[in-house]
Design an enzyme around this catalytic site. Sequence first.
Site, short mmCIF file in Angstrom:
data_model
loop_
_atom_site.label_atom_id
_atom_site.label_comp_id
_atom_site.label_asym_id
_atom_site.label_seq_id
_atom_site.Cartn_x
_atom_site.Cartn_y
_atom_site.Cartn_z
N ASP A 108 0.93 -2.80 -5.61
CA ASP A 108 -0.44 -2.38 -5.72
C ASP A 108 -1.07 -3.02 -6.82
O ASP A 108 -2.37 -3.24 -6.75
CB ASP A 108 -0.37 -0.77 -6.06
CG ASP A 108 0.18 -0.03 -4.73
OD1 ASP A 108 0.46 -0.55 -3.73
OD2 ASP A 108 0.12 1.30 -5.00
N ASP A 195 -7.56 -3.25 -5.78
CA ASP A 195 -5.89 -2.90 -5.86
C ASP A 195 -5.32 -4.26 -5.25
O ASP A 195 -5.88 -4.91 -4.17
CB ASP A 195 -5.51 -1.86 -5.08
CG ASP A 195 -5.53 -0.48 -6.01
OD1 ASP A 195 -6.43 -0.60 -7.23
OD2 ASP A 195 -5.22 0.49 -5.68
N HIS A 244 -5.28 0.45 0.58
CA HIS A 244 -4.43 -0.53 1.03
C HIS A 244 -4.19 -1.11 2.37
O HIS A 244 -4.17 -0.37 3.20
CB HIS A 244 -2.98 -0.33 0.29
CG HIS A 244 -3.12 0.27 -1.40
ND1 HIS A 244 -2.07 0.95 -1.74
CD2 HIS A 244 -4.18 -0.18 -2.20
CE1 HIS A 244 -2.49 1.14 -3.09
NE2 HIS A 244 -3.71 0.45 -3.31
N ASP A 246 -1.55 -2.70 3.99
CA ASP A 246 -0.28 -3.03 4.32
C ASP A 246 0.36 -1.71 5.12
O ASP A 246 1.64 -1.89 5.54
CB ASP A 246 0.66 -3.45 3.15
CG ASP A 246 0.73 -2.61 2.00
OD1 ASP A 246 -0.03 -1.53 1.95
OD2 ASP A 246 1.27 -2.84 1.10
N ARG A 263 -6.35 2.08 13.74
CA ARG A 263 -7.23 1.53 12.60
C ARG A 263 -7.35 0.03 12.99
O ARG A 263 -7.10 -0.74 12.34
CB ARG A 263 -6.65 1.52 11.47
CG ARG A 263 -6.19 2.95 10.95
CD ARG A 263 -5.09 2.60 9.64
NE ARG A 263 -4.57 4.04 9.15
CZ ARG A 263 -3.61 4.03 8.10
NH1 ARG A 263 -3.35 3.12 7.39
NH2 ARG A 263 -3.10 5.27 7.84
N SER A 297 1.12 8.74 1.31
CA SER A 297 0.72 7.65 2.26
C SER A 297 0.89 8.34 3.74
O SER A 297 1.55 9.61 3.68
CB SER A 297 1.60 6.76 2.13
OG SER A 297 1.47 6.02 0.81
N SER A 298 0.47 7.97 4.83
CA SER A 298 0.50 8.39 5.99
C SER A 298 1.92 8.11 6.61
O SER A 298 2.55 7.05 6.15
CB SER A 298 -0.82 7.81 6.87
OG SER A 298 -0.15 6.39 7.27
N CYS A 350 5.27 -2.28 0.14
CA CYS A 350 4.52 -1.62 -0.94
C CYS A 350 5.56 -1.63 -2.59
O CYS A 350 5.19 -2.05 -3.67
CB CYS A 350 4.20 -0.12 -1.08
SG CYS A 350 3.32 0.27 0.32
O1 DAV Z 1 -1.46 4.61 5.64
O2 DAV Z 1 -1.16 5.81 4.07
C1 DAV Z 1 -0.29 3.30 2.59
C2 DAV Z 1 -0.34 2.17 1.94
C3 DAV Z 1 0.19 2.18 0.53
N1 DAV Z 1 0.28 1.06 -0.28
C4 DAV Z 1 -1.37 4.71 4.60
C5 DAV Z 1 -1.35 3.66 3.42
#
Ligand code: DAV
Length: 375
Positions: A108, A195, A244, A246, A263, A297-298, A350
């Site tokens: 990050d 970031d 982010h 990634d 997305r 995060s997701s 990450c």
């Molecule tokens: O999909 O929550 C997470 C990215 C963390 N660097 C997400 C993105």
Amino acid sequence: MAPTVVSSWNDFDPLKHVIVGRADHTCIPPAEPATEAKVPEDSDMRGLWGPRPLETIEKANAQLDHLVSVLEARGVKVDRPELLQWNQAVHTPDFSTGTMFGCMPPRDVLLTVGKEILSAPMSFRCRYFEYLAYHSLMQRYFDEDPNFRWEQAPRPRLTDASYKAGYFDDITIEERLKRTASLNFVTTEHEPLFDAADVCRIGKDLFCQHGLTTNRRGMAWLQRHYAAHRVHAVNFPGDPYPIHIDATFVPLRPGLIINNPNRRLPEDQRRIFEANDWEIIDAAQPAHTEPPPLCYSSVWLSMNCLVLDHHTVCVEASETHQLEQLDKLGFEVIPVPFRDAYPFGGGLHCATADVYREGKCEDYFPHQISGTRIE
Ligand code: DAV
């Protein structure tokens, strides 16, 4: 001749030296104008702040240490950040925050472009001093490698002028999606903000996600700073929390990118990839329907993989669909258990930052198409 310690131009050439984060002392930071953004309305983290439970830190560290052993067994040299007590209040002339964040996700904050490692400004106040965890490593690379460029983007002030007041008041997912599509984010254009994890490095071209953590001025700063590169703005309208790049848009090898099917990169922004014979395919579905507890995060950390070279990739061990997709694409897939580390700031990509990959700065996009370039 003194050795080259630092060099990396992309996320897929053979990885030889990397930084892997640590979970120690990680805090859930108090709410601030930028983080309100990230914590989903129904998250178990809402209203909580302070040090994370010790047993979760121990579990995350065990998985981080295991990742280190996997990488070392493959001949990759690994460095770790210096520990700081993140559970301290921070006061600058412009803002205060009750705690800092942590140093599990070096990706990050550290942006490696060629022989340079740059600390990003970061748009969260709680992350303002995160670069300090890497200070002694940078000092060492500087001493060992006469061509290493140790850089820092302009330190932001992060006053209230950098955020839109009330941006998250009573905001629904539908409204979030509308705002992402119309490039309306919580950060203003008051000062350059980005970031490092919003930047996807593909040789001479840097693709930056315009979202909650990176603004236009940040990308303009990157273009002037990396004058020999071409900086592009990309945007992913299906993401209600665009932070982010990634877990959204991940290059696997020259010519191939996996894109989060929720997305998708808009048509006009895909053209530069098509014009240069790059294939963008939908990433596999995540194996889980929910992220682990206390996670920002997701579930799409499923696609946050760490590419070791054009034929080898580390993927989270329980992500069966992603493992299978990469196997079918011809990769040797190394499953690495990592879900206990997710709450500390992300997945395998990450949790790492490049120090050295073989290869040089290639021009993968000789046919430039107007529409995405930052001038
Ligand atoms: O999909 O929550 C997470 C990215 C963390 N660097 C997400 C993105």
